[in-house]
Design a protein around this motif. Structure first.
Motif, PDB file in Angstrom:
ATOM      1  N   SER A 241      -0.855   1.886   4.009  1.00  0.00           N
ATOM      2  CA  SER A 241      -0.166   2.157   2.743  1.00  0.00           C
ATOM      3  C   SER A 241      -0.933   3.162   1.882  1.00  0.00           C
ATOM      4  O   SER A 241      -0.344   3.904   1.112  1.00  0.00           O
TER       5      SER A 241
ATOM      6  N   LEU B 178      -0.054   6.621   3.482  1.00  0.00           N
ATOM      7  CA  LEU B 178       1.361   6.994   3.423  1.00  0.00           C
ATOM      8  C   LEU B 178       1.931   6.954   2.014  1.00  0.00           C
ATOM      9  O   LEU B 178       3.141   7.040   1.830  1.00  0.00           O
ATOM     10  N   LYS B 179       1.072   6.821   1.030  1.00  0.00           N
ATOM     11  CA  LYS B 179       1.499   6.664  -0.361  1.00  0.00           C
ATOM     12  C   LYS B 179       2.389   7.834  -0.803  1.00  0.00           C
ATOM     13  O   LYS B 179       2.045   8.991  -0.615  1.00  0.00           O
ATOM     14  N   LYS B 180       3.528   7.498  -1.395  1.00  0.00           N
ATOM     15  CA  LYS B 180       4.456   8.501  -1.918  1.00  0.00           C
ATOM     16  C   LYS B 180       4.246   8.651  -3.418  1.00  0.00           C
ATOM     17  O   LYS B 180       3.726   7.760  -4.079  1.00  0.00           O
TER      18      LYS B 180
ATOM     19  N   SER C  13       1.887  -3.352  -0.635  1.00  0.00           N
ATOM     20  CA  SER C  13       1.655  -2.168   0.201  1.00  0.00           C
ATOM     21  C   SER C  13       2.965  -1.431   0.477  1.00  0.00           C
ATOM     22  O   SER C  13       3.005  -0.195   0.456  1.00  0.00           O
TER      23      SER C  13
ATOM     24  N   ILE D  12       3.913   2.418  -0.400  1.00  0.00           N
ATOM     25  CA  ILE D  12       4.460   3.387   0.555  1.00  0.00           C
ATOM     26  C   ILE D  12       5.744   4.022   0.015  1.00  0.00           C
ATOM     27  O   ILE D  12       5.981   5.211   0.198  1.00  0.00           O
TER      28      ILE D  12
END
Length: 176
Positions: free
Chosen positions: A112, A115-117, A152, A156
């Motif tokens: 997470s 891949l954090k947005k 998490s 993401i």
């Protein structure tokens, strides 16, 4: 019997702890629960007046959260039913299952972060499905952290940590 405590006592202790947790969640997030109840009232009013629209672009934050919670809860129920039919008795392999689930939880937390947005704070359908999947896995499999994986998933899908934490605790309500 575990530590010379009979199963009835263990079940009673588990029930008391769950009731205490439920009470704490409702008390701490009482404003969120109140807002969601008001949103249910508004949805009923919209349906009765013929103004309800499935266009989620016009949904308020509370309405979006409410529908997301419903989706997540339905997914988690399906996951629990499937896993409980596949693994009816987990006692023989409990230690192995716990160990694997701890590792999977750690991997999800690690994933997470990479891949954090960017923050959108929008409860998307994809987020609802993933959060429901994680919720169901955590109910059915010991060692799989409901809170950590739901937060998490929020990370993401671009939900702020504060909103992901609130979502995770409110989502725990039906599970308890």
């Amino acid at each position: 019997a575990l530590f010379k405590i009979d199963c009835v006592t263990v079940d009673l202790l588990s029930a008391v702890l769950h009731i205490g947790s439920l009470f704490s969640v409702v008390l701490y997030f009482r404003r969120t629960f109140y807002d969601l109840l008001l949103e249910i009232k508004e949805i009923v009013k919209d349906v009765m007046n013929g103004r309800f629209s499935a266009d989620d672009g016009s949904f308020s934050t509370n309405r979006r959260m409410l529908f997301s919670l419903i989706i997540s809860t339905c997914v988690s129920v399906i996951v629990v039913l499937i896993l409980n039919s596949v693994f009816p008795s987990k006692t023989e392999m409990l230690l192995l299952i716990c160990g694997i689930c701890f590792l999977v939880t750690g991997f999800i937390i690690f994933l997470s972060k990479s891949l954090k947005k960017p923050l959108t704070n929008s409860y998307s359908t994809k987020f609802s499905l993933v959060a429901g999947l994680f919720q169901g896995l955590s109910i059915a499999l010991p060692g799989f952290s409901r809170f950590a994986t739901t937060v998490s998933a929020g990370n993401i899908f671009g939900i702020s940590k504060q909103n992901a934490i609130r979502y995770s605790f409110v989502l725990s309500f039906p599970a308890m």
